[in-house]
Write an enzyme that holds these catalytic residues in place. Sequence first.
Site, mmCIF file in Angstrom:
data_model
loop_
_atom_site.group_PDB
_atom_site.id
_atom_site.type_symbol
_atom_site.label_atom_id
_atom_site.label_comp_id
_atom_site.label_asym_id
_atom_site.label_seq_id
_atom_site.Cartn_x
_atom_site.Cartn_y
_atom_site.Cartn_z
ATOM 1 N N ASP A 67 83.932 91.745 59.085
ATOM 2 C CA ASP A 67 84.441 92.490 60.233
ATOM 3 C C ASP A 67 85.801 91.985 60.685
ATOM 4 O OD1 ASP A 67 83.410 90.063 61.090
ATOM 5 O OD2 ASP A 67 81.805 90.943 62.271
ATOM 6 N N ASN A 136 72.423 88.333 70.521
ATOM 7 C CA ASN A 136 71.692 89.586 70.740
ATOM 8 C C ASN A 136 71.103 90.150 69.431
ATOM 9 O OD1 ASN A 136 73.946 90.491 69.409
ATOM 10 N ND2 ASN A 136 74.691 91.833 71.034
ATOM 11 N N HIS A 138 72.804 90.677 66.621
ATOM 12 C CA HIS A 138 73.714 91.460 65.775
ATOM 13 C C HIS A 138 74.025 90.743 64.465
ATOM 14 C CE1 HIS A 138 77.742 89.821 67.669
ATOM 15 N NE2 HIS A 138 77.329 89.043 66.701
ATOM 16 N N GLU A 143 75.780 96.140 66.491
ATOM 17 C CA GLU A 143 75.207 95.758 67.776
ATOM 18 C C GLU A 143 73.865 96.466 67.995
ATOM 19 O OE1 GLU A 143 76.553 93.542 69.554
ATOM 20 O OE2 GLU A 143 78.683 93.506 69.119
HETATM 21 C C1 F6R Z 1 81.467 87.341 62.446
HETATM 22 C C2 F6R Z 1 80.189 88.008 62.521
HETATM 23 C C3 F6R Z 1 79.274 87.815 63.695
HETATM 24 C C4 F6R Z 1 78.888 86.338 63.861
HETATM 25 C C5 F6R Z 1 77.955 86.177 65.051
HETATM 26 C C6 F6R Z 1 77.635 84.718 65.304
HETATM 27 O O1 F6R Z 1 82.136 87.722 61.272
HETATM 28 O O2 F6R Z 1 79.872 88.733 61.660
HETATM 29 O O3 F6R Z 1 78.122 88.590 63.504
HETATM 30 O O4 F6R Z 1 78.268 85.890 62.709
HETATM 31 O O5 F6R Z 1 78.527 86.707 66.201
HETATM 32 O O6 F6R Z 1 78.806 84.055 65.680
HETATM 33 P P1 F6R Z 1 78.848 82.480 65.896
HETATM 34 O O7 F6R Z 1 78.663 81.865 64.558
HETATM 35 O O8 F6R Z 1 80.219 82.218 66.464
HETATM 36 O O9 F6R Z 1 77.751 82.150 66.840
#
Ligand code: F6R
Length: 241
Positions: A67, A136, A138, A143
């Site tokens: 992303d 959450n 995701h 989301e």
């Molecule tokens: C980022 C991504 C997000 C993160 C998620 C956890 O490329 O795909 O889904 O993996 O938000 O983020 P952290 O590791 O910062 O807790």
Amino acid sequence: MRIKTIDNYNELSEQAADIVAIEVQTKKNTVLGLPTGSTPLGMYACLVKMYKKNEIDFKNVITFNLDEYIGLPPDHPQSYNYYMHSNFFDHVNVKKSNIHIPHCKDQDPILICREYEQNIKRAGGIDLQILGIGTNGHIGFNEPDEYLYTETHLVELTEETIEANSRFFKSRDEVPLQAVTMGVGSIMGAAKIILLASGESKAEAVKEMLSGKVTTRVPASFLQLHRDVTVLVDIEAASLL
Ligand code: F6R
């Protein structure tokens, strides 16, 4: 789904890097799906160390990032493009032409998404997808919602994600409101998936992901339907299992 509870974050990072290394050593032109965020930083550091010791060669590896925010230039310190270069690409030998990160500056995001999806297919699909998980539930920026998208698409970020990501920006107002993300179908198309979760803040999401119910309200729960997923969790993230 294999669930491995690991003592601490450093070991979790090493084990994740070992899985990537085995994949790359087995297939030189491996296609990797890559995440950003805090969780994979240790894994990238281990991979860089392995590269410096000549234990791994990324010359023919192809990468697709999960992303990217919309509205940040690639050299913005909070863009995922910047993150990937400063934490990984600048220190290893992945060819520039093999790096894919969705970027929509002036182009139509719909076309960018379509092209991104075609590029994944053209590369032969993702061999190993690495994921983090949001508090959450995701994955990528898919989301929780009433429905999920299959392919790479434009997404409006939820309040929870904006709040969680605001820690990286000077103020909450600077967090972009939109992003491009691979869809749940693009992720599920990978031959193998590993998901990394560390810390108590992820415990609830990890529990929901593995609860047995597959629901669009917890996008990571769809991973239960994939035939080759390894979940690496540290003790804190596993505390509600
Ligand atoms: C980022 C991504 C997000 C993160 C998620 C956890 O490329 O795909 O889904 O993996 O938000 O983020 P952290 O590791 O910062 O807790």
